[in-house]
Scaffold this active site. Structure first.
Site, PDB file in Angstrom:
ATOM      1  N   ARG A   1       0.942  14.375  14.581  1.00 35.04           N
ATOM      2  CA  ARG A   1       1.461  13.960  13.273  1.00 35.04           C
ATOM      3  C   ARG A   1       1.639  15.189  12.376  1.00 35.04           C
ATOM      4  O   ARG A   1       0.724  15.995  12.234  1.00 35.04           O
ATOM      5  CB  ARG A   1       0.436  12.995  12.658  1.00 35.04           C
ATOM      6  CG  ARG A   1       0.983  11.952  11.754  1.00 35.04           C
ATOM      7  CD  ARG A   1      -0.102  10.960  11.370  1.00 35.04           C
ATOM      8  NE  ARG A   1      -1.191  11.580  10.627  1.00 35.04           N
ATOM      9  CZ  ARG A   1      -1.862  10.993   9.634  1.00 35.04           C
ATOM     10  NH1 ARG A   1      -1.584   9.758   9.271  1.00 35.04           N
ATOM     11  NH2 ARG A   1      -2.845  11.606   9.009  1.00 35.04           N
TER      12      ARG A   1
ATOM     13  N   ASP B   1       0.859  -1.177   0.000  1.00 32.60           N
ATOM     14  CA  ASP B   1       0.000   0.000   0.000  1.00 32.60           C
ATOM     15  C   ASP B   1       0.904   1.239   0.000  1.00 32.60           C
ATOM     16  O   ASP B   1       1.675   1.445   0.947  1.00 32.60           O
ATOM     17  CB  ASP B   1      -0.915  -0.024   1.240  1.00 32.60           C
ATOM     18  CG  ASP B   1      -1.873   1.174   1.276  1.00 32.60           C
ATOM     19  OD1 ASP B   1      -1.659   2.157   0.540  1.00 32.60           O
ATOM     20  OD2 ASP B   1      -2.840   1.115   2.066  1.00 32.60           O
TER      21      ASP B   1
ATOM     22  N   LYS C   1      -3.694  12.204  -1.014  1.00 35.33           N
ATOM     23  CA  LYS C   1      -2.684  12.654  -0.056  1.00 35.33           C
ATOM     24  C   LYS C   1      -1.583  13.402  -0.826  1.00 35.33           C
ATOM     25  O   LYS C   1      -1.803  14.502  -1.302  1.00 35.33           O
ATOM     26  CB  LYS C   1      -2.154  11.454   0.714  1.00 35.33           C
ATOM     27  CG  LYS C   1      -3.233  10.749   1.533  1.00 35.33           C
ATOM     28  CD  LYS C   1      -2.659   9.489   2.193  1.00 35.33           C
ATOM     29  CE  LYS C   1      -3.757   8.680   2.835  1.00 35.33           C
ATOM     30  NZ  LYS C   1      -4.366   9.355   3.993  1.00 35.33           N
TER      31      LYS C   1
END
Lengths: 426, 426
Positions: A385, A199, A225
């Site tokens: 994050r 992935d 993304k």
């Protein structure tokens, strides 16, 4: 080697990749470090999508399936994505969602494994893999009478034994940002006769990937993304040439048929990767995705993914050093590996207490990262994050983000942050 | 009762639904009778998609999953579609493609059938069903050790026996435009213990559908035909409340999880129809689809689907009568049933010779229908297909289309039409 803000501005002024930032429409007052969750808007997207809507759809109507090339969008955009991940032209298509593409390739991999090693009953993955990958694997494991076994990066080599049919990993972990060595892990898997499914959700457009060089078996990835394709953009799917013509996958829709427009009653898979298509291409969404992918291809004359990677590592190195220096009084262990070879394009900080509130306070200051809750164990702590996408993140953005983080922690203003837990899409 | 063009203009002037046409941006010089393949562009779509791109994505970025309601788009748009097909709020979601949604519901139906009637090994469908439906059924039949049996509308009652686990039908046939009586066929199926899966691709927004009233078991449908959602728009999926909480479907992605944002390692299906979601919602495409669905909901104050249906039948009646009268010298048998109760919102004319060229000549004249090749048998002849979408097709358009058809046939200008066979998406 304490860096000042002025030093960071100087780094930006000297950065040969700096002009790439002008490709994007970034909101005022936002320091966006969440491109690993949702990429930013390319300036070209609005106009291109408007053109597709007004001219191609509005004026061309049904004729545009041919005249505007709608019908080959999965292959055309796929070939562009392929340039970022080491796939040859014709090996990769854009289609559906990451979850659905995983279902396709994992089904294919399990079918191949059943022929080559019918006695193997294990799908191996990482416990901290992104949940949707685990859910899809659970479904297929149940269908195939197999077991999904979860391990850790540290235990992987030991668990990669001859009972494993398929190893399914996310190349860069969504939580920690830890990156596997795709070539080395693939070689270990192949050495015990195990197929690999990768992935690339946090890799494509983020780090150099060489699917063919690594001899990988199957790969999928996300369009919204680092590829800047827009919210819920179509995903992509790749199979190594040695597998692409074997075993049709179970989502046997008409776009994967050898001759979709002869309207045969019997399914016959198309040659190669096109058999991994299913329904009618999502034209608006794929057109937006193409604009996003083009922002990465624009880096090719400047050194392409290798140059982007070098800058990404400079950015994450700088962030780690700055946090250590300027937030030294606070417990914020870096959860992302220090070694460049094991690091993706993000940095996660363990934040055992009040992490959600800290991130809310940062967002209130215009620094957008995100918070990922842990499971309460030391192995999976709560995380702050931060994604560093070298196409548009500047060195001064790193500096300013750490300034904000230090201020939030030193001042205690996180105590004021609203505690309304909300959804967020990785 | 020979109608003149003037009569048709008078019918349009008196048509209470005529104002609905102003919702669309229709190209100059085009008489569009292919909305059963790709619906036209609503005027609102361009601005709405631009807003989603510029404000929600560009400015809001990751925050828009909550602040702009992206995360509930599948349910919000789904509830709107539900109003057109007799589904209650919360019973229908928008997601993925028609093919993929069929895979989900047919999987669920087969799982239920395996529990209730483990000895049944047949999926029954129609030979002239749309191919992608047959391909998906072939895949699942192979997985479940079952057989896909194909029948005809005429033979259906006879073949609907106690060995049939699931009956899978497209409500309105894509070739002939023939419509099944959903309530009656469902009752026949239930009488022998068979579950029903209905494909509403050519029904939703075209004819009144009452899924709950018909006691149907599962349904899916397409967003880019009569719903005007744009090329490759997301599709929809519905399950009757008595099934919605049973048997999770195999595409177990994170958006169908009970708690997607707790990032559990174990899949647990959401309550109700949300378990039929899989990956991240396609925000741009769903926003465009919402504009398309809104053009149908705009008819609600004018009588809704019942009023649209009445006009649709007037249009198809007029077309059939005009063709019989003004193309009488040419062999063009009407392949669509004469009975209103058996007719969708299209008319197909059998055209045993040169049908492709005739349609190309019509398109050159600005009358856009489409051509569907047959299999050379009398049962499946070559067809000229004309869709009549009462939201924007006028009576004068019907008249003008027949004028063009008569001219093309009488003059023999179809002999000049280019013979480059091209793709076309139903």
């Amino acid at each position: 080697m304490t860096l000042t803000r002025q030093d960071c501005l100087a780094l930006d002024a000297a950065d040969p990749l700096a002009p790439l930032r002008a490709q994007f429409q970034l909101p005022e007052g936002v320091n966006y470090l969440d491109g690993n969750s949702l990429g930013v808007l390319p300036r070209s997207t609005g106009q291109r999508v408007a053109e597709v809507i007004q001219q191609e759809w509005g004026e061309g109507l049904i004729r545009s399936w041919n005249s505007a090339g709608w019908i080959t969008l999965p292959q055309r955009v796929g070939d562009k994505v392929g340039r970022l991940v080491g796939a040859q032209p014709g090996e990769l298509v854009v289609a559906d969602s990451t979850s659905i593409n995983l279902y396709k390739v994992l089904s294919a991999a399990l079918s191949i494994a059943r022929v080559n090693h019918p006695e193997r009953k294990v799908i191996l993955s990482e416990r901290s893999n992104f949940p949707t990958d685990l859910y899809i694997a659970q479904s297929l494991a149940a269908q195939h009478g197999m077991t999904l076994k979860l391990t850790t990066a540290e235990q992987l080599a030991q668990d990669l034994s001859q009972d494993v049919a398929v190893l399914m990993l996310t190349h860069v972990n969504y939580r920690s940002g830890r990156m596997f060595d795709m070539a080395s892990v693939t070689a270990q898997a192949h050495a015990v006769g195990t197929l690999t499914v990768w992935d690339l959700a946090h890799s494509a457009g983020a780090v150099p990937v060489d699917l063919n060089g690594a001899q990988a078996d199957f790969a999928i990835g996300c369009g919204y993304k680092y590829l800047n394709g827009g919210p819920g953009a179509p995903a992509f799917v790749w199979a190594h040439a040695r597998h692409a013509d074997r075993f049709w996958q179970p989502l046997s829709g008409w776009m994967g048929h050898a001759h979709p427009f002869t309207f045969d009653t019997q399914y016959a898979p198309a040659a190669g990767i096109s058999r991994y298509l299913c329904g009618t291409p999502a034209v608006l969404a794929m057109s937006a995705l193409e604009c996003g992918v083009d922002t990465l291809l624009a880096a090719e004359p400047l050194g392409g993914m290798a140059a982007l990677r070098a800058k990404s590592l400079q950015l994450t190195d700088l962030f780690i050093a700055q946090v250590r220096e300027r937030c030294a009084g606070h417990a914020l262990p870096v959860a992302t590996p220090p070694a460049h070879s094991e690091r993706g394009s993000q940095v996660s900080l363990a934040c055992p207490e009040h992490g959600y509130a800290v991130m809310q306070a940062l967002i209130a200051r215009g620094v957008i990262g995100d918070f990922r809750a842990g499971d309460g164990t030391a192995a999976e702590p709560d995380l702050l994050r931060f994604g560093f996408t070298p196409l548009y993140v500047r060195f001064v953005d790193v500096y300013d983000a750490v300034t904000a983080l230090a201020t939030v922690l030193d001042s205690g203003e996180w105590r004021e942050a609203r505690f309304n837990q909300k959804a967020a899409v990785t």
